[in-house]
Design a protein around this motif. Structure first.
Motif, PDB file in Angstrom:
ATOM      1  N   ASP A  15       8.776 -11.531 -10.035  1.00  0.00           N
ATOM      2  CA  ASP A  15       9.189 -12.048  -8.732  1.00  0.00           C
ATOM      3  C   ASP A  15       7.896 -12.315  -7.947  1.00  0.00           C
ATOM      4  OD1 ASP A  15       9.974 -12.443  -6.093  1.00  0.00           O
ATOM      5  OD2 ASP A  15      11.368 -10.747  -6.079  1.00  0.00           O
ATOM      6  N   PRO A  16       7.623 -13.562  -7.546  1.00  0.00           N
ATOM      7  CA  PRO A  16       6.365 -13.851  -6.848  1.00  0.00           C
ATOM      8  C   PRO A  16       6.223 -13.073  -5.540  1.00  0.00           C
ATOM      9  CG  PRO A  16       7.789 -15.796  -6.897  1.00  0.00           C
ATOM     10  CD  PRO A  16       8.437 -14.761  -7.745  1.00  0.00           C
ATOM     11  N   ALA A  17       7.311 -12.576  -4.978  1.00  0.00           N
ATOM     12  CA  ALA A  17       7.245 -11.777  -3.754  1.00  0.00           C
ATOM     13  C   ALA A  17       6.652 -10.391  -4.009  1.00  0.00           C
ATOM     14  CB  ALA A  17       8.638 -11.647  -3.134  1.00  0.00           C
ATOM     15  N   GLN A  18       6.499 -10.004  -5.275  1.00  0.00           N
ATOM     16  CA  GLN A  18       5.954  -8.689  -5.620  1.00  0.00           C
ATOM     17  C   GLN A  18       4.448  -8.718  -5.897  1.00  0.00           C
ATOM     18  OE1 GLN A  18       7.818  -5.790  -5.429  1.00  0.00           O
ATOM     19  NE2 GLN A  18       9.106  -7.300  -4.437  1.00  0.00           N
ATOM     20  N   VAL A  19       3.804  -9.815  -5.558  1.00  0.00           N
ATOM     21  CA  VAL A  19       2.382  -9.989  -5.837  1.00  0.00           C
ATOM     22  C   VAL A  19       1.546  -9.534  -4.640  1.00  0.00           C
ATOM     23  CG1 VAL A  19       0.612 -11.764  -6.220  1.00  0.00           C
ATOM     24  CG2 VAL A  19       2.770 -11.847  -7.470  1.00  0.00           C
ATOM     25  N   TYR A  20       0.450  -8.866  -4.939  1.00  0.00           N
ATOM     26  CA  TYR A  20      -0.553  -8.501  -3.941  1.00  0.00           C
ATOM     27  C   TYR A  20      -1.669  -9.529  -4.004  1.00  0.00           C
ATOM     28  CZ  TYR A  20       1.511  -3.802  -3.747  1.00  0.00           C
ATOM     29  OH  TYR A  20       2.368  -2.742  -3.582  1.00  0.00           O
ATOM     30  N   ARG A  21      -2.349  -9.751  -2.874  1.00  0.00           N
ATOM     31  CA  ARG A  21      -3.535 -10.605  -2.854  1.00  0.00           C
ATOM     32  C   ARG A  21      -4.652  -9.844  -2.144  1.00  0.00           C
ATOM     33  NH1 ARG A  21      -2.981 -15.904  -4.538  1.00  0.00           N
ATOM     34  NH2 ARG A  21      -0.877 -16.711  -4.458  1.00  0.00           N
ATOM     35  N   PHE A  22      -5.834  -9.912  -2.753  1.00  0.00           N
ATOM     36  CA  PHE A  22      -7.023  -9.280  -2.195  1.00  0.00           C
ATOM     37  C   PHE A  22      -8.079 -10.350  -1.989  1.00  0.00           C
ATOM     38  CE2 PHE A  22      -4.795  -6.117  -4.718  1.00  0.00           C
ATOM     39  CZ  PHE A  22      -4.749  -5.020  -3.869  1.00  0.00           C
ATOM     40  N   GLY A  23      -8.861 -10.229  -0.916  1.00  0.00           N
ATOM     41  CA  GLY A  23      -9.900 -11.196  -0.606  1.00  0.00           C
ATOM     42  C   GLY A  23     -11.128 -11.034  -1.483  1.00  0.00           C
ATOM     43  N   ALA A  24     -12.090 -11.932  -1.289  1.00  0.00           N
ATOM     44  CA  ALA A  24     -13.328 -11.901  -2.063  1.00  0.00           C
ATOM     45  C   ALA A  24     -14.073 -10.581  -1.875  1.00  0.00           C
ATOM     46  CB  ALA A  24     -14.213 -13.080  -1.669  1.00  0.00           C
ATOM     47  N   ASP A  25     -13.887  -9.933  -0.717  1.00  0.00           N
ATOM     48  CA  ASP A  25     -14.521  -8.646  -0.446  1.00  0.00           C
ATOM     49  C   ASP A  25     -13.709  -7.463  -0.962  1.00  0.00           C
ATOM     50  OD1 ASP A  25     -12.376  -8.723   1.302  1.00  0.00           O
ATOM     51  OD2 ASP A  25     -13.556  -8.240   3.087  1.00  0.00           O
ATOM     52  N   GLY A  26     -12.554  -7.738  -1.584  1.00  0.00           N
ATOM     53  CA  GLY A  26     -11.706  -6.686  -2.135  1.00  0.00           C
ATOM     54  C   GLY A  26     -10.677  -6.131  -1.167  1.00  0.00           C
ATOM     55  N   ALA A  27     -10.693  -6.591   0.074  1.00  0.00           N
ATOM     56  CA  ALA A  27      -9.745  -6.096   1.081  1.00  0.00           C
ATOM     57  C   ALA A  27      -8.362  -6.717   0.883  1.00  0.00           C
ATOM     58  CB  ALA A  27     -10.247  -6.407   2.489  1.00  0.00           C
ATOM     59  N   LEU A  28      -7.326  -5.946   1.187  1.00  0.00           N
ATOM     60  CA  LEU A  28      -5.945  -6.431   1.063  1.00  0.00           C
ATOM     61  C   LEU A  28      -5.695  -7.575   2.038  1.00  0.00           C
ATOM     62  CD1 LEU A  28      -3.087  -5.960  -0.195  1.00  0.00           C
ATOM     63  CD2 LEU A  28      -2.619  -4.508   1.789  1.00  0.00           C
ATOM     64  N   LEU A  29      -5.163  -8.681   1.517  1.00  0.00           N
ATOM     65  CA  LEU A  29      -4.756  -9.815   2.345  1.00  0.00           C
ATOM     66  C   LEU A  29      -3.241  -9.882   2.489  1.00  0.00           C
ATOM     67  CD1 LEU A  29      -7.023 -12.639   0.815  1.00  0.00           C
ATOM     68  CD2 LEU A  29      -7.399 -11.354   2.942  1.00  0.00           C
ATOM     69  N   GLN A  30      -2.543  -9.523   1.409  1.00  0.00           N
ATOM     70  CA  GLN A  30      -1.074  -9.647   1.391  1.00  0.00           C
ATOM     71  C   GLN A  30      -0.483  -8.606   0.447  1.00  0.00           C
ATOM     72  OE1 GLN A  30       0.219 -13.543   0.092  1.00  0.00           O
ATOM     73  NE2 GLN A  30       2.096 -12.698  -0.753  1.00  0.00           N
ATOM     74  N   ALA A  31       0.584  -7.965   0.923  1.00  0.00           N
ATOM     75  CA  ALA A  31       1.322  -7.011   0.098  1.00  0.00           C
ATOM     76  C   ALA A  31       2.791  -7.410   0.150  1.00  0.00           C
ATOM     77  CB  ALA A  31       1.145  -5.590   0.624  1.00  0.00           C
ATOM     78  N   PRO A  32       3.548  -7.034  -0.868  1.00  0.00           N
ATOM     79  CA  PRO A  32       4.993  -7.330  -0.841  1.00  0.00           C
ATOM     80  C   PRO A  32       5.617  -6.755   0.439  1.00  0.00           C
ATOM     81  CG  PRO A  32       4.347  -6.588  -3.012  1.00  0.00           C
ATOM     82  CD  PRO A  32       3.163  -6.372  -2.117  1.00  0.00           C
ATOM     83  N   ALA A  33       6.454  -7.573   1.091  1.00  0.00           N
ATOM     84  CA  ALA A  33       7.085  -7.139   2.332  1.00  0.00           C
ATOM     85  C   ALA A  33       8.158  -6.093   2.092  1.00  0.00           C
ATOM     86  CB  ALA A  33       7.681  -8.351   3.066  1.00  0.00           C
ATOM     87  N   THR A  34       8.899  -6.254   1.028  1.00  0.00           N
ATOM     88  CA  THR A  34       9.937  -5.289   0.693  1.00  0.00           C
ATOM     89  C   THR A  34       9.752  -4.874  -0.742  1.00  0.00           C
ATOM     90  OG1 THR A  34      11.470  -7.017   0.005  1.00  0.00           O
ATOM     91  CG2 THR A  34      11.630  -6.280   2.291  1.00  0.00           C
ATOM     92  N   MET A  35      10.038  -3.663  -1.029  1.00  0.00           N
ATOM     93  CA  MET A  35       9.878  -3.151  -2.384  1.00  0.00           C
ATOM     94  C   MET A  35      11.240  -3.005  -3.018  1.00  0.00           C
ATOM     95  SD  MET A  35       6.702  -3.190  -2.260  1.00  0.00           S
ATOM     96  CE  MET A  35       6.451  -2.744  -3.951  1.00  0.00           C
ATOM     97  N   ARG A  36      11.571  -3.939  -3.930  1.00  0.00           N
ATOM     98  CA  ARG A  36      12.829  -3.856  -4.665  1.00  0.00           C
ATOM     99  C   ARG A  36      12.622  -3.077  -5.933  1.00  0.00           C
ATOM    100  NH1 ARG A  36      14.937  -9.850  -5.331  1.00  0.00           N
ATOM    101  NH2 ARG A  36      13.310  -9.699  -6.858  1.00  0.00           N
ATOM    102  N   ARG A  37      13.658  -2.426  -6.385  1.00  0.00           N
ATOM    103  CA  ARG A  37      13.571  -1.721  -7.674  1.00  0.00           C
ATOM    104  C   ARG A  37      13.695  -2.740  -8.794  1.00  0.00           C
ATOM    105  NH1 ARG A  37      13.142   3.678  -7.647  1.00  0.00           N
ATOM    106  NH2 ARG A  37      13.723   4.625  -5.700  1.00  0.00           N
ATOM    107  N   ALA A  38      12.865  -2.569  -9.799  1.00  0.00           N
ATOM    108  CA  ALA A  38      12.882  -3.498 -10.939  1.00  0.00           C
ATOM    109  C   ALA A  38      14.060  -3.214 -11.843  1.00  0.00           C
ATOM    110  CB  ALA A  38      11.588  -3.381 -11.724  1.00  0.00           C
TER     111      ALA A  38
END
Length: 140
Positions: free
Chosen positions: A117-140
């Motif tokens: 699910d693309p909504a379960q993807v995290y994104r980190f910047g070039a410096d390693g800092a969190l840019l985006q985390a999943p808004a809701t955590m669904r059970r797989a």
């Protein structure tokens, strides 16, 4: 991590919103899958080459749902860990670890289609800092 406090907060908050790649690595077992943001074959919308994409092993599935990304892969190793199976796979985007509940058997070299699910993807910047985390955590 190596004696350095990287993030402080409630356990669930640190797990679901790691402040950096270092926190995500230190706080995940199996480790969070990390791939270049512009990795070919990942199929994420708005690929950003200067970022790192993080995918939890438990977010990858072998059963498709509507809207999932499809990741063809090849089994490199399957290991049973308690009541879970960790499957190490090679994909066009890179090597990944998949955490499946239960005991599963896979032949080495077998083709395995993974779903994400693309909504379960995290994104980190070039410096390693969190840019985006999943808004809701669904059970797989």
């Amino acid at each position: 991590d190596a004696g350095e406090l990287l993030q402080y907060g409630p356990t669930a908050e640190v797990f679901h919103r790691p402040a950096s790649i270092r926190v995500a690595r230190a706080f995940s077992d199996p480790p969070m899958n990390l791939l270049p943001g512009g990795a070919p074959g990942l199929g994420l919308p708005a690929a950003q080459p200067d970022t790192t994409v993080g995918v939890r092993a438990s977010a990858l599935r072998v059963v498709q749902r509507a809207g999932d990304l499809v990741l063809p892969s090849t089994v490199e190793l399957a290991e049973i860990s308690g009541s879970d199976t960790f499957v190490h796979v090679a994909t066009r985007a890179g090597e990944l670890i998949v955490q499946l509940t239960g005991v599963h058997f896979f032949d080495l070299g077998a083709a395995l289609t993974l779903y994400l699910d693309p909504a379960q993807v995290y994104r980190f910047g070039a410096d390693g800092a969190l840019l985006q985390a999943p808004a809701t955590m669904r059970r797989a």
